[in-house]
Design a protein around this motif. Structure first.
Motif, PDB file in Angstrom:
ATOM      1  N   GLN A  60      40.204  35.691  50.960  1.00 15.52           N
ATOM      2  CA  GLN A  60      39.958  37.100  51.244  1.00 15.52           C
ATOM      3  C   GLN A  60      41.091  37.615  52.103  1.00 15.52           C
ATOM      4  O   GLN A  60      41.752  36.855  52.800  1.00 15.52           O
ATOM      5  N   ASN A  61      41.314  38.902  52.043  1.00 15.15           N
ATOM      6  CA  ASN A  61      42.369  39.533  52.824  1.00 15.15           C
ATOM      7  C   ASN A  61      41.734  40.278  53.989  1.00 15.15           C
ATOM      8  O   ASN A  61      41.275  41.407  53.836  1.00 15.15           O
ATOM      9  N   CYS A 125      40.196  44.478  38.665  1.00 15.19           N
ATOM     10  CA  CYS A 125      39.531  43.331  39.274  1.00 15.19           C
ATOM     11  C   CYS A 125      39.545  42.140  38.327  1.00 15.19           C
ATOM     12  O   CYS A 125      39.789  42.267  37.123  1.00 15.19           O
ATOM     13  N   ALA A 126      39.290  40.976  38.903  1.00 16.79           N
ATOM     14  CA  ALA A 126      39.109  39.733  38.161  1.00 16.79           C
ATOM     15  C   ALA A 126      37.767  39.173  38.584  1.00 16.79           C
ATOM     16  O   ALA A 126      37.303  39.414  39.704  1.00 16.79           O
ATOM     17  N   LEU A 127      37.125  38.420  37.686  1.00 14.02           N
ATOM     18  CA  LEU A 127      35.847  37.799  37.991  1.00 14.02           C
ATOM     19  C   LEU A 127      35.928  36.338  37.565  1.00 14.02           C
ATOM     20  O   LEU A 127      36.122  36.033  36.393  1.00 14.02           O
ATOM     21  N   LEU A 128      35.798  35.446  38.548  1.00 13.00           N
ATOM     22  CA  LEU A 128      35.855  34.012  38.277  1.00 13.00           C
ATOM     23  C   LEU A 128      34.494  33.377  38.507  1.00 13.00           C
ATOM     24  O   LEU A 128      33.808  33.707  39.474  1.00 13.00           O
ATOM     25  N   TYR A 129      34.149  32.473  37.629  1.00 11.40           N
ATOM     26  CA  TYR A 129      32.971  31.631  37.801  1.00 11.40           C
ATOM     27  C   TYR A 129      33.476  30.294  38.318  1.00 11.40           C
ATOM     28  O   TYR A 129      34.327  29.650  37.697  1.00 11.40           O
ATOM     29  N   SER A 144      42.434  40.134  34.305  1.00 12.15           N
ATOM     30  CA  SER A 144      42.049  41.223  35.199  1.00 12.15           C
ATOM     31  C   SER A 144      41.867  42.472  34.348  1.00 12.15           C
ATOM     32  O   SER A 144      42.565  42.662  33.352  1.00 12.15           O
ATOM     33  N   MET A 145      40.896  43.282  34.738  1.00 11.05           N
ATOM     34  CA  MET A 145      40.591  44.481  33.957  1.00 11.05           C
ATOM     35  C   MET A 145      40.334  45.644  34.893  1.00 11.05           C
ATOM     36  O   MET A 145      39.889  45.470  36.029  1.00 11.05           O
ATOM     37  N   MET A 146      40.587  46.854  34.370  1.00 14.95           N
ATOM     38  CA  MET A 146      40.378  48.066  35.150  1.00 14.95           C
ATOM     39  C   MET A 146      38.937  48.545  34.968  1.00 14.95           C
ATOM     40  O   MET A 146      38.421  48.590  33.856  1.00 14.95           O
ATOM     41  N   ILE A 147      38.310  48.878  36.096  1.00 15.83           N
ATOM     42  CA  ILE A 147      36.996  49.517  36.063  1.00 15.83           C
ATOM     43  C   ILE A 147      37.224  50.956  36.509  1.00 15.83           C
ATOM     44  O   ILE A 147      37.700  51.193  37.628  1.00 15.83           O
ATOM     45  N   LEU A 183      30.523  33.089  42.244  1.00 16.95           N
ATOM     46  CA  LEU A 183      31.261  34.123  41.531  1.00 16.95           C
ATOM     47  C   LEU A 183      32.264  34.680  42.517  1.00 16.95           C
ATOM     48  O   LEU A 183      31.925  34.983  43.659  1.00 16.95           O
ATOM     49  N   LYS A 184      33.491  34.813  42.076  1.00 16.71           N
ATOM     50  CA  LYS A 184      34.539  35.367  42.944  1.00 16.71           C
ATOM     51  C   LYS A 184      35.064  36.636  42.296  1.00 16.71           C
ATOM     52  O   LYS A 184      35.590  36.616  41.182  1.00 16.71           O
ATOM     53  N   VAL A 185      34.880  37.762  42.976  1.00 19.63           N
ATOM     54  CA  VAL A 185      35.412  39.042  42.522  1.00 19.63           C
ATOM     55  C   VAL A 185      36.689  39.305  43.310  1.00 19.63           C
ATOM     56  O   VAL A 185      36.685  39.285  44.540  1.00 19.63           O
ATOM     57  N   MET A 186      37.772  39.528  42.596  1.00 18.91           N
ATOM     58  CA  MET A 186      39.053  39.841  43.244  1.00 18.91           C
ATOM     59  C   MET A 186      39.483  41.231  42.796  1.00 18.91           C
ATOM     60  O   MET A 186      39.492  41.511  41.591  1.00 18.91           O
ATOM     61  N   VAL A 187      39.776  42.079  43.768  1.00 21.22           N
ATOM     62  CA  VAL A 187      40.172  43.462  43.484  1.00 21.22           C
ATOM     63  C   VAL A 187      41.579  43.693  43.955  1.00 21.22           C
ATOM     64  O   VAL A 187      41.979  43.234  45.002  1.00 21.22           O
TER      65      VAL A 187
END
Length: 187
Positions: A60-61, A125-129, A144-147, A183-187
């Motif tokens: 995390q940042n 964002c990216a979503l990792l399992y 990674s995809m744009m929401i 689950l890791k959400v990266m934005v």
């Protein structure tokens, strides 16, 4: 491998001619396949991989001011019910407890995951399992995809949204009471 100098997450046990990586509270049951003591290169490779996995899980940042008071991406987890419907699972302290059942000879269940962008701007964002066997699987159709602003995105959209989760073999073999996945959400 530890979060702080006073608490280790994993323990390396040398026993009966093999290296065993265990959780900090159970020195008997290994988390991954044991490694013979003659294969130190394999052990080092496993430890390096686990270290990278832990880094990904905890990354995390803290210096970012963009998400300081509002995470902007919310995560909803739905679990398949026996009647064919989907139930939104309750989140407690950012955790979801899933019910498992035996189907076609395997323990597990199916989930769907929705990401919602609550901000007023488009976000990538990216979503990792991150399963407990130290794997990493991207759950979006692209890395990674744009929401869009105020929009939503479903994991595994091109696969029909349904994500099959199965209990890991070692969980069954060693009679673990539960599995912990991330689950890791990266934005």
């Amino acid at each position: 491998l530890m979060e702080s100098p006073l608490k280790n997450d994993y323990t390396l046990v040398i026993c009966d001619g093999s290296f065993r990586i265990t959780s900090d509270h159970d020195y008997i049951r290994p988390l991954i396949e044991t490694v013979p003591t003659q294969k130190t290169d394999a052990l080092l490779s496993d430890l390096e991989h686990i270290s990278r996995w832990v880094h990904t899980k905890t990354f995390q940042n803290d210096q970012s001011t963009f998400f300081k008071d509002n995470p902007y991406i919310s995560v909803e987890v739905y679990q398949a019910q026996s009647d064919g419907t989907w139930r939104l699972m309750d989140q407690v302290d950012d955790a979801v407890t899933l019910d498992t059942h035996k189907a076609e000879g395997e323990w597990g269940g199916n989930v769907q995951i929705k990401l919602k962008n609550t901000s007023k701007r488009d976000l990538y964002c990216a979503l990792l399992y991150l399963p407990n066997n130290f794997g990493a699987i991207s759950l979006l159709d692209q890395d990674s995809m744009m929401i869009p602003a105020k929009g939503e995105l479903w994991a595994w959209e091109s696969e029909g949204r349904t994500i099959p989760l199965r209990l890991e073999e070692h969980t069954i073999d060693y009679n673990w009471a539960a599995e912990l996945h991330h689950l890791k959400v990266m934005v």
